[in-house]
Design a protein around this motif. Structure first.
Motif, PDB file in Angstrom:
ATOM      1  N   THR A   1      45.082  31.624  43.404  1.00 24.20           N
ATOM      2  CA  THR A   1      44.123  31.440  42.319  1.00 24.20           C
ATOM      3  C   THR A   1      43.457  32.768  42.006  1.00 24.20           C
ATOM      4  O   THR A   1      43.427  33.670  42.844  1.00 24.20           O
ATOM      5  CB  THR A   1      43.039  30.407  42.689  1.00 24.20           C
ATOM      6  N   ALA A   2      42.919  32.886  40.815  1.00 22.19           N
ATOM      7  CA  ALA A   2      42.305  34.132  40.362  1.00 22.19           C
ATOM      8  C   ALA A   2      40.867  34.221  40.870  1.00 22.19           C
ATOM      9  O   ALA A   2      39.980  33.545  40.354  1.00 22.19           O
ATOM     10  CB  ALA A   2      42.342  34.213  38.844  1.00 22.19           C
TER      11      ALA A   2
ATOM     12  N   THR B   1      42.440  39.748  33.065  1.00 20.28           N
ATOM     13  CA  THR B   1      43.353  39.032  32.187  1.00 20.28           C
ATOM     14  C   THR B   1      44.775  39.181  32.714  1.00 20.28           C
ATOM     15  O   THR B   1      45.181  40.285  33.069  1.00 20.28           O
ATOM     16  CB  THR B   1      43.270  39.596  30.756  1.00 20.28           C
TER      17      THR B   1
ATOM     18  N   THR C   1      35.134  36.594  44.988  1.00 18.02           N
ATOM     19  CA  THR C   1      34.883  36.796  43.558  1.00 18.02           C
ATOM     20  C   THR C   1      35.051  38.237  43.108  1.00 18.02           C
ATOM     21  O   THR C   1      35.278  38.481  41.921  1.00 18.02           O
ATOM     22  CB  THR C   1      33.446  36.366  43.179  1.00 18.02           C
TER      23      THR C   1
ATOM     24  N   THR D   1      44.615  37.523  42.532  1.00 17.71           N
ATOM     25  CA  THR D   1      44.305  37.339  41.113  1.00 17.71           C
ATOM     26  C   THR D   1      45.487  37.761  40.244  1.00 17.71           C
ATOM     27  O   THR D   1      45.854  37.059  39.286  1.00 17.71           O
ATOM     28  CB  THR D   1      43.060  38.149  40.728  1.00 17.71           C
TER      29      THR D   1
ATOM     30  N   ASP E   1      40.524  40.065  46.903  1.00 15.55           N
ATOM     31  CA  ASP E   1      40.751  39.154  45.777  1.00 15.55           C
ATOM     32  C   ASP E   1      41.668  39.732  44.709  1.00 15.55           C
ATOM     33  O   ASP E   1      42.062  39.016  43.781  1.00 15.55           O
ATOM     34  CB  ASP E   1      39.406  38.791  45.134  1.00 15.55           C
TER      35      ASP E   1
ATOM     36  N   ALA F   1      37.519  36.747  38.234  1.00 19.19           N
ATOM     37  CA  ALA F   1      37.668  35.971  36.996  1.00 19.19           C
ATOM     38  C   ALA F   1      37.730  36.848  35.752  1.00 19.19           C
ATOM     39  O   ALA F   1      38.232  36.408  34.710  1.00 19.19           O
ATOM     40  CB  ALA F   1      36.507  34.982  36.878  1.00 19.19           C
ATOM     41  N   GLU F   2      37.237  38.077  35.837  1.00 17.93           N
ATOM     42  CA  GLU F   2      37.174  38.937  34.655  1.00 17.93           C
ATOM     43  C   GLU F   2      38.529  39.517  34.260  1.00 17.93           C
ATOM     44  O   GLU F   2      38.669  40.048  33.151  1.00 17.93           O
ATOM     45  CB  GLU F   2      36.196  40.090  34.904  1.00 17.93           C
TER      46      GLU F   2
END
Length: 400
Positions: free
Chosen positions: A47-48, A54, A27, A36, A32, A51-52
């Motif tokens: 996968t990202a 863009t 995360t 991302t 990561d 998550a924050e």
């Protein structure tokens, strides 16, 4: 009326392993970051994790060796541009990410380039045991020579992005082009060697503009060198930080349209005082050496390899001697706690590279080895452990 001293009067309180900070694998760790970014560029299979962030068509990662989150926050006068970007970190949350354990260059660069945690990519420290030979293998210098591909068999994110049609490039010092660490962690697309930081910034901007979808990585190591030699409380280190600040601004001002620039690091750093209490010399300590076949890792993140059958005794002694200043864990405990990756997960080929005992510094201390590691033992600034000063790294963002 009599007074009785507590039973543990002379026994320091041991650090609770459950209280040790754990890297945010999955995360918010260095492993990561590239997955991302390329997920946002449409590269299949990713996968990202962070998550924050863009998505952007063009992504640039500028990794500055040895520039921790806490060091930037502590030096706004020397790094005004970097300090102005603190609020942009981690997608505008103003938060750092974690480097992974141990917080050291070889491990972190492998995590960045493969998108995998240490328990999977297999570079779990500065110097680790090669189970095939029984020798220590220095994973930064790649000594003694070990076949790179079997040691780290996974494809890099750069290779997978390049295969998916993303324009992919690394811009770094020329001497890094053919090193085994570059080959197994950072290869894919094209490598462009440039000597000065200014040349790297200018070429990184050109490479970003060379594709409709671009992934460009660039790197600067001299800040870390100044920290090791002189400490992060030195004028030499501050001077390097000022130079880094100018380099980041130079790159930010040249970004082509639709670009996200991410400024990060492989680890932070702490200064370890030069006194007997702060520097525990393994080569002079018979108690710590009892039952130990090999001492790996580095001063603030030690892998301890026991003589077969002595694993439990070595763990007990290291906890008794160091447990108030170090988180001292068995291999299984460290894996279950998630120090090296997802709790309990580890590739079979990596297990024997991880120490029977792992000692991660909590205080500003180090386990040196004055005879076996004279150069490393003389360093002022050190890193590797789970503390915030070492683990937390920036993810500063500039967009065009």
């Amino acid at each position: 009326m009599s007074y009785s001293a507590p039973a543990n009067w002379d026994e320091p309180e041991l650090l609770d392993l459950s209280g040790a900070p754990v890297p945010q694998y999955g995360t918010g760790s260095l492993a990561d970051l590239l997955p991302t970014l390329v997920a946002g560029q449409g590269v299949p299979g990713f996968t990202a994790g962070i998550a924050e962030l863009t998505p952007a068509d063009r992504n640039c990662v500028f990794l500055i060796d040895g520039m921790g989150w806490e060091q930037i926050k502590a030096h706004p006068d020397e790094a005004p541009f970097l300090a102005s970007l603190l609020g942009s970190s981690r997608g505008g949350t103003g938060l750092p990410i974690t480097s992974g354990f141990p917080a050291t260059t070889a491990t972190s660069l492998a995590s960045v380039g493969t998108g995998l945690p240490p328990a999977r990519h297999g570079l779990p420290g500065y110097a680790v045991r090669n189970p095939a030979s029984g020798e220590l293998m220095n994973q930064l210098r790649w000594q003694p020579w070990t076949a790179p591909k079997p040691w780290q068999p996974y494809p890099t994110v750069f290779q997978q992005a390049d295969a998916a049609g993303v324009h992919t490039a690394q811009v770094s010092a020329p001497n890094f082009q053919n090193t085994p660490l570059t080959k197994i962690a950072l290869s894919g697309g094209t490598f462009h060697g440039r000597m000065t930081g200014e040349e790297r910034m200018d070429l990184a901007a050109i490479q970003l503009a060379a594709g409709e979808r671009s992934l460009v990585y660039t790197y600067y190591s001299e800040l870390d060198g100044a920290g090791h030699r002189h400490g992060v409380d030195s004028d030499a280190w501050r001077g390097q930080l000022m130079h880094v600040d100018r380099l980041v601004r130079r790159l930010a001002e040249q970004l082509p349209p639709r670009t996200a620039l991410y400024v990060t690091s492989d680890h932070g750093m702490v200064d370890v005082p030069f006194d007997e209490d702060s520097r525990i010399d393994f080569d002079e300590d018979w108690e710590l050496g009892a039952g130990v076949a090999l001492l790996g890792g580095e001063g603030r993140a030690r892998h301890v390899y026991a003589v077969p059958g002595a694993e439990a005794d070595v763990l007990t002694v290291w906890r008794e001697v160091l447990g108030d200043r170090f988180w001292v864990a068995s291999r299984q405990e460290a894996l279950e706690l998630g120090w090296f990756g997802t709790p309990g997960e580890c590739d079979e080929r990596v297990l024997g590279r991880i120490g029977d005992v792992i000692a991660a510094a909590h205080a500003d201390v180090a386990i040196t080895a004055s005879r076996k590691e004279p150069n490393e033992s003389a360093l002022t600034g050190m890193h590797g452990s789970l503390t915030a000063a070492e683990q937390l790294v920036p993810l500063l963002e500039v967009r065009s």
